[in-house]
Design an enzyme around this catalytic site. Structure first.
Site, PDB file in Angstrom:
ATOM      1  N   GLU A 200       6.573 -12.800  13.505  1.00  0.00           N
ATOM      2  CA  GLU A 200       6.179 -13.514  14.720  1.00  0.00           C
ATOM      3  C   GLU A 200       6.709 -14.938  14.693  1.00  0.00           C
ATOM      4  O   GLU A 200       7.191 -15.459  15.704  1.00  0.00           O
ATOM      5  CB  GLU A 200       4.654 -13.505  14.858  1.00  0.00           C
ATOM      6  CG  GLU A 200       4.172 -14.113  16.166  1.00  0.00           C
ATOM      7  CD  GLU A 200       2.656 -14.039  16.316  1.00  0.00           C
ATOM      8  OE1 GLU A 200       2.152 -14.487  17.362  1.00  0.00           O
ATOM      9  OE2 GLU A 200       1.988 -13.522  15.392  1.00  0.00           O
TER      10      GLU A 200
ATOM     11  N   ARG B  13       0.803  -1.220   0.000  1.00  0.00           N
ATOM     12  CA  ARG B  13       0.000   0.000   0.000  1.00  0.00           C
ATOM     13  C   ARG B  13       0.838   1.274   0.000  1.00  0.00           C
ATOM     14  O   ARG B  13       0.313   2.358  -0.260  1.00  0.00           O
ATOM     15  CB  ARG B  13      -1.014  -0.038   1.153  1.00  0.00           C
ATOM     16  CG  ARG B  13      -2.144  -1.051   0.881  1.00  0.00           C
ATOM     17  CD  ARG B  13      -3.118  -1.131   2.033  1.00  0.00           C
ATOM     18  NE  ARG B  13      -2.590  -1.810   3.184  1.00  0.00           N
ATOM     19  CZ  ARG B  13      -2.604  -3.142   3.351  1.00  0.00           C
ATOM     20  NH1 ARG B  13      -3.111  -3.922   2.403  1.00  0.00           N
ATOM     21  NH2 ARG B  13      -2.118  -3.689   4.447  1.00  0.00           N
TER      22      ARG B  13
END
Length: 246
Positions: free
Chosen positions: A168, A131
């Site tokens: 993560e 984006r």
């Protein structure tokens, strides 16, 4: 909002409840105003309802001016949709596609960034996939800088330089073309949102490795509870809206 009162003191029933979420624009809390569609032949009641919503936006802008905040920010904040449990349960997804549908809010977003960076000697606008590719190019064109896409692995066709960052579970990389920037150039890094800050931090390291000076990172939205800005080191961060999933 218990009722909407028009200029003729007409009270209408409240709209259906929306997702419990608010967007905090610096010191101003912008509560989402439900979108209202007017048919070709509007009744008096629907027109009054539309006027009340418009008056509310005007009041928000007036408060922004008093607080010393850019009055365009509330409009930008209210144009961002929040989708709960996407792409997985527990995630409050910040959907900027609704901002892109609002031509005034989209233009205001670009204008605020342009006003901040024009005439500052910036020659590189680096956009983070994906984006950042939406907001970066119009900013680059307006300030007379080149746009440098920073992409995920194996997306750029030429010789690349890459920087790894932690996820993560595992790691990922961000890449840019060799020769896209020169030592000594001044750059801003653009993305739509900063969450944990891992991608932006990797973009900073990548540009600094080739001698580029990072003037600032800029995002439309920040999720402050994830403390992403702490990973950016000494690089400043400029944001328009902070999101509070309360």
């Amino acid at each position: 909002m218990q009722s909407i009162v028009s200029s003729h003191h007409l009270c209408l029933a409240p709209p259906p409840p929306v997702v419990s979420h608010r967007l905090v624009c610096h010191r101003l809390v912008c509560h989402r105003v439900p979108s209202i569609r007017l048919p070709n032949h509007c009744s008096t009641t629907s027109l009054r309802l539309f006027n009340c919503a418009a008056s509310r936006e005007s009041e928000m802008a007036a408060v922004a001016k008093v607080d010393g905040q850019d009055p365009r920010i509330p409009k930008i904040a209210s144009s961002i949709r929040v989708i709960p449990d996407f792409p997985k349960p527990g995630i409050m997804f910040q959907d900027i596609t609704t901002l892109l549908l609002d031509t005034e809010a989209f233009k205001d977003t670009i204008d605020i960034f342009v006003e901040r960076y024009k005439g500052k000697g910036i020659s590189v606008v680096a956009g983070v996939e994906a984006r950042g590719f939406i907001f970066g190019p119009p900013i680059a064109l307006a300030i007379g800088a080149k746009f440098v896409p920073m992409r995920k692995p194996k997306k750029l066709p030429g010789k690349v330089i890459s920087e790894e960052y932690s996820l993560e579970y595992g790691t990922d990389k961000i890449e840019m073309h060799v020769g896209a920037v020169e030592p000594g150039e001044r750059a801003i890094i653009i993305d739509d949102l900063i969450a944990t800050g891992g991608t932006l931090a990797a973009a900073i390291r990548l540009l600094e490795r080739v001698g580029v000076k990072i003037v600032e990172c800029a995002c439309v939205i920040e999720l402050p509870e994830l403390k992403g800005r702490e990973k950016l080191g000494e690089a400043p961060l400029f944001i328009l809206v902070t999101s509070d999933a309360a």
